[in-house]
Design a protein around this motif. Structure first.
Motif, PDB file in Angstrom:
ATOM      1  N   LEU A   1       0.845  -1.206   0.000  1.00 60.51           N
ATOM      2  CA  LEU A   1       0.000   0.000   0.000  1.00 60.51           C
ATOM      3  C   LEU A   1       0.875   1.248   0.000  1.00 60.51           C
ATOM      4  CD1 LEU A   1      -2.693  -1.054   2.627  1.00 60.51           C
ATOM      5  CD2 LEU A   1      -3.118  -0.584   0.202  1.00 60.51           C
ATOM      6  N   ARG A   2       1.904   1.225   0.833  1.00 62.27           N
ATOM      7  CA  ARG A   2       2.804   2.384   0.950  1.00 62.27           C
ATOM      8  C   ARG A   2       3.515   2.646  -0.366  1.00 62.27           C
ATOM      9  NH1 ARG A   2       6.076   0.252   4.635  1.00 62.27           N
ATOM     10  NH2 ARG A   2       4.762   0.771   6.409  1.00 62.27           N
ATOM     11  N   ASP A   3       4.071   1.592  -0.964  1.00 58.70           N
ATOM     12  CA  ASP A   3       4.836   1.743  -2.209  1.00 58.70           C
ATOM     13  C   ASP A   3       3.958   2.240  -3.344  1.00 58.70           C
ATOM     14  OD1 ASP A   3       6.984   0.851  -0.815  1.00 58.70           O
ATOM     15  OD2 ASP A   3       7.047  -1.154  -1.712  1.00 58.70           O
ATOM     16  N   ALA A   4       2.676   1.857  -3.308  1.00 54.84           N
ATOM     17  CA  ALA A   4       1.757   2.279  -4.374  1.00 54.84           C
ATOM     18  C   ALA A   4       1.216   3.685  -4.125  1.00 54.84           C
ATOM     19  CB  ALA A   4       0.599   1.285  -4.467  1.00 54.84           C
ATOM     20  N   GLY A   5       1.584   4.274  -2.999  1.00 55.31           N
ATOM     21  CA  GLY A   5       1.070   5.605  -2.666  1.00 55.31           C
ATOM     22  C   GLY A   5      -0.384   5.578  -2.235  1.00 55.31           C
ATOM     23  N   ASP A   6      -0.866   4.419  -1.795  1.00 49.32           N
ATOM     24  CA  ASP A   6      -2.286   4.271  -1.463  1.00 49.32           C
ATOM     25  C   ASP A   6      -2.582   4.315   0.039  1.00 49.32           C
ATOM     26  OD1 ASP A   6      -3.240   4.176  -4.021  1.00 49.32           O
ATOM     27  OD2 ASP A   6      -3.012   2.004  -4.210  1.00 49.32           O
ATOM     28  N   LEU A   7      -1.558   4.503   0.855  1.00 44.80           N
ATOM     29  CA  LEU A   7      -1.811   4.557   2.307  1.00 44.80           C
ATOM     30  C   LEU A   7      -2.388   5.920   2.656  1.00 44.80           C
ATOM     31  CD1 LEU A   7       1.154   3.165   4.456  1.00 44.80           C
ATOM     32  CD2 LEU A   7      -1.239   2.454   4.478  1.00 44.80           C
ATOM     33  N   LEU A   8      -3.635   5.940   3.087  1.00 42.54           N
ATOM     34  CA  LEU A   8      -4.241   7.198   3.535  1.00 42.54           C
ATOM     35  C   LEU A   8      -3.829   7.505   4.961  1.00 42.54           C
ATOM     36  CD1 LEU A   8      -7.953   6.707   2.432  1.00 42.54           C
ATOM     37  CD2 LEU A   8      -6.361   8.389   1.512  1.00 42.54           C
ATOM     38  N   VAL A   9      -3.848   6.480   5.783  1.00 52.67           N
ATOM     39  CA  VAL A   9      -3.524   6.605   7.202  1.00 52.67           C
ATOM     40  C   VAL A   9      -2.751   5.355   7.601  1.00 52.67           C
ATOM     41  CG1 VAL A   9      -4.448   6.847   9.538  1.00 52.67           C
ATOM     42  CG2 VAL A   9      -5.725   7.806   7.617  1.00 52.67           C
ATOM     43  N   SER A  10      -1.664   5.544   8.323  1.00 60.48           N
ATOM     44  CA  SER A  10      -0.934   4.401   8.880  1.00 60.48           C
ATOM     45  C   SER A  10      -0.499   4.796  10.277  1.00 60.48           C
ATOM     46  CB  SER A  10       0.272   4.055   7.996  1.00 60.48           C
ATOM     47  OG  SER A  10       0.980   2.960   8.543  1.00 60.48           O
ATOM     48  N   LEU A  11      -1.156   4.211  11.266  1.00 58.52           N
ATOM     49  CA  LEU A  11      -0.906   4.567  12.663  1.00 58.52           C
ATOM     50  C   LEU A  11      -0.282   3.398  13.398  1.00 58.52           C
ATOM     51  CD1 LEU A  11      -4.336   6.208  13.597  1.00 58.52           C
ATOM     52  CD2 LEU A  11      -2.240   7.365  12.870  1.00 58.52           C
ATOM     53  N   VAL A  12       0.601   3.719  14.318  1.00 61.28           N
ATOM     54  CA  VAL A  12       1.188   2.686  15.156  1.00 61.28           C
ATOM     55  C   VAL A  12       0.837   2.954  16.613  1.00 61.28           C
ATOM     56  CG1 VAL A  12       3.081   2.073  13.622  1.00 61.28           C
ATOM     57  CG2 VAL A  12       3.390   3.940  15.256  1.00 61.28           C
TER      58      VAL A  12
ATOM     59  N   VAL B   1       2.407   2.352  20.311  1.00 64.18           N
ATOM     60  CA  VAL B   1       3.747   2.115  20.844  1.00 64.18           C
ATOM     61  C   VAL B   1       3.720   2.154  22.365  1.00 64.18           C
ATOM     62  CG1 VAL B   1       6.131   2.950  20.863  1.00 64.18           C
ATOM     63  CG2 VAL B   1       4.739   3.246  18.808  1.00 64.18           C
ATOM     64  N   GLU B   2       4.316   1.136  22.962  1.00 64.83           N
ATOM     65  CA  GLU B   2       4.647   1.214  24.387  1.00 64.83           C
ATOM     66  C   GLU B   2       6.164   1.327  24.426  1.00 64.83           C
ATOM     67  OE1 GLU B   2       0.988  -0.815  26.801  1.00 64.83           O
ATOM     68  OE2 GLU B   2       2.766  -2.036  26.486  1.00 64.83           O
ATOM     69  N   ASP B   3       6.835   0.340  24.998  1.00 66.21           N
ATOM     70  CA  ASP B   3       8.288   0.347  24.866  1.00 66.21           C
ATOM     71  C   ASP B   3       8.664  -0.067  23.452  1.00 66.21           C
ATOM     72  OD1 ASP B   3       7.030  -1.995  25.504  1.00 66.21           O
ATOM     73  OD2 ASP B   3       8.766  -2.900  26.479  1.00 66.21           O
ATOM     74  N   ASP B   4       7.776  -0.811  22.820  1.00 68.50           N
ATOM     75  CA  ASP B   4       7.991  -1.346  21.487  1.00 68.50           C
ATOM     76  C   ASP B   4       6.728  -1.096  20.668  1.00 68.50           C
ATOM     77  OD1 ASP B   4       9.445  -2.666  19.620  1.00 68.50           O
ATOM     78  OD2 ASP B   4       9.631  -4.539  20.780  1.00 68.50           O
ATOM     79  N   LEU B   5       6.782  -1.434  19.384  1.00 68.18           N
ATOM     80  CA  LEU B   5       5.586  -1.267  18.558  1.00 68.18           C
ATOM     81  C   LEU B   5       4.639  -2.450  18.805  1.00 68.18           C
ATOM     82  CD1 LEU B   5       5.653   0.118  15.012  1.00 68.18           C
ATOM     83  CD2 LEU B   5       4.267  -1.879  15.492  1.00 68.18           C
ATOM     84  N   ILE B   6       3.422  -2.150  19.244  1.00 66.21           N
ATOM     85  CA  ILE B   6       2.500  -3.225  19.632  1.00 66.21           C
ATOM     86  C   ILE B   6       1.222  -3.250  18.802  1.00 66.21           C
ATOM     87  CG2 ILE B   6       3.330  -3.421  22.010  1.00 66.21           C
ATOM     88  CD1 ILE B   6       0.888  -1.708  22.842  1.00 66.21           C
ATOM     89  N   GLY B   7       1.050  -2.273  17.928  1.00 64.69           N
ATOM     90  CA  GLY B   7      -0.147  -2.275  17.100  1.00 64.69           C
ATOM     91  C   GLY B   7       0.026  -1.413  15.867  1.00 64.69           C
ATOM     92  N   HIS B   8      -0.777  -1.717  14.851  1.00 60.09           N
ATOM     93  CA  HIS B   8      -0.723  -0.946  13.599  1.00 60.09           C
ATOM     94  C   HIS B   8      -2.061  -1.037  12.897  1.00 60.09           C
ATOM     95  CE1 HIS B   8      -0.057  -0.761   9.144  1.00 60.09           C
ATOM     96  NE2 HIS B   8       0.444   0.395   9.532  1.00 60.09           N
ATOM     97  N   VAL B   9      -2.453   0.042  12.243  1.00 68.20           N
ATOM     98  CA  VAL B   9      -3.635   0.023  11.380  1.00 68.20           C
ATOM     99  C   VAL B   9      -3.347   0.844  10.123  1.00 68.20           C
ATOM    100  CG1 VAL B   9      -4.744   2.040  12.486  1.00 68.20           C
ATOM    101  CG2 VAL B   9      -6.135   0.374  11.251  1.00 68.20           C
ATOM    102  N   ALA B  10      -3.863   0.333   9.006  1.00 71.38           N
ATOM    103  CA  ALA B  10      -3.739   1.029   7.725  1.00 71.38           C
ATOM    104  C   ALA B  10      -5.128   1.314   7.165  1.00 71.38           C
ATOM    105  CB  ALA B  10      -2.949   0.164   6.732  1.00 71.38           C
TER     106      ALA B  10
END
Ligand SMILES: CC(C)(COP(=O)(O)OP(=O)(O)OC[C@H]1O[C@@H](n2cnc3c(N)ncnc32)[C@H](O)[C@@H]1OP(=O)(O)O)[C@@H](O)C(=O)NCCC(=O)NCCS
Length: 160
Positions: free
Chosen positions: A39-50, A52-61
């Motif tokens: 999605l990112r490479d195609a330029g199609d990511l509208l929103v990409s959220l992470v 984070v606590e001490d580490d990355l624990i979640g993501h949504v696109a």
């Protein structure tokens, strides 16, 4: 825990998180981990959220989708690290992403997923279809009076 937009430094961790979250799922396959970067490479990511606590624990696109008249986004993939699931993190990620596109003037969002997960977030089914999937898996949320309709389409990376 904080929720923030992804940065370049997050890309590898998002890949790993997505791979590990989808691996145990009956519908998961090896390609899932690559969806955020496709999605990112195609330029199609509208929103990409992470999340984070001490580490990355979640993501949504979120990416653009077609769902009849109006401006719609598609939600997915969404992943929460296994040891952090069922603590409300997926809900907070989705709600933050939806708030962003709502403020940007979108009419709503569509997704394919388990109604037990997305129903409590306000998603419902009916009026839209996706390939031969059972209707209850094809869900939407509207920010106004407009309803999605017909056969929905996602960004090419999600359609492959
Ligand atoms: C789906 C996912 C992102 C949800 O994130 P989460 O942080 O666990 O979700 P939440 O804690 O916000 O859960 C919200 C509600 O969804 C429902 N829910 C969440 N996971 C569920 C599951 N595995 N089975 C049934 N219901 C579930 C519950 O009603 C839950 O509320 P409750 O815990 O108070 O009962 C996460 O479980 C995940 O990464 N799963 C693996 C990857 C995946 O399936 N992604 C989605 C593909 S459509």
């Amino acid at each position: 825990m904080i929720i923030r937009p992804e940065t370049d430094a997050d890309h590898r961790a998002i890949h790993t998180l997505t791979r590990d979250a989808f691996a145990p799922m009956p519908f998961g396959d090896d390609g899932d981990a690559f969806l955020p970067e496709r999605l990112r490479d195609a330029g199609d990511l509208l929103v990409s959220l992470v999340a984070v606590e001490d580490d990355l624990i979640g993501h949504v696109a979120l990416s653009s989708a077609q769902a009849g008249p109006g401006t719609w986004a598609g939600l997915g993939p969404i992943s929460v690290r296994a040891d952090k699931q069922r603590q409300g993190i997926g809900t907070r990620l989705a709600q933050t992403a939806l708030e962003k596109i709502r403020n940007d003037g979108f009419d709503g969002c569509v997704l394919i997923g388990n109604p037990d997960v997305y129903g409590p977030m306000g998603f419902r089914s009916g009026g839209i279809t996706y390939r031969d999937l059972s209707d209850h898996l094809v869900q939407w949320i509207s920010f106004g009076a407009l309803r999605p309709s017909g056969e929905i389409r996602f960004a090419p990376a999600l359609e492959a």
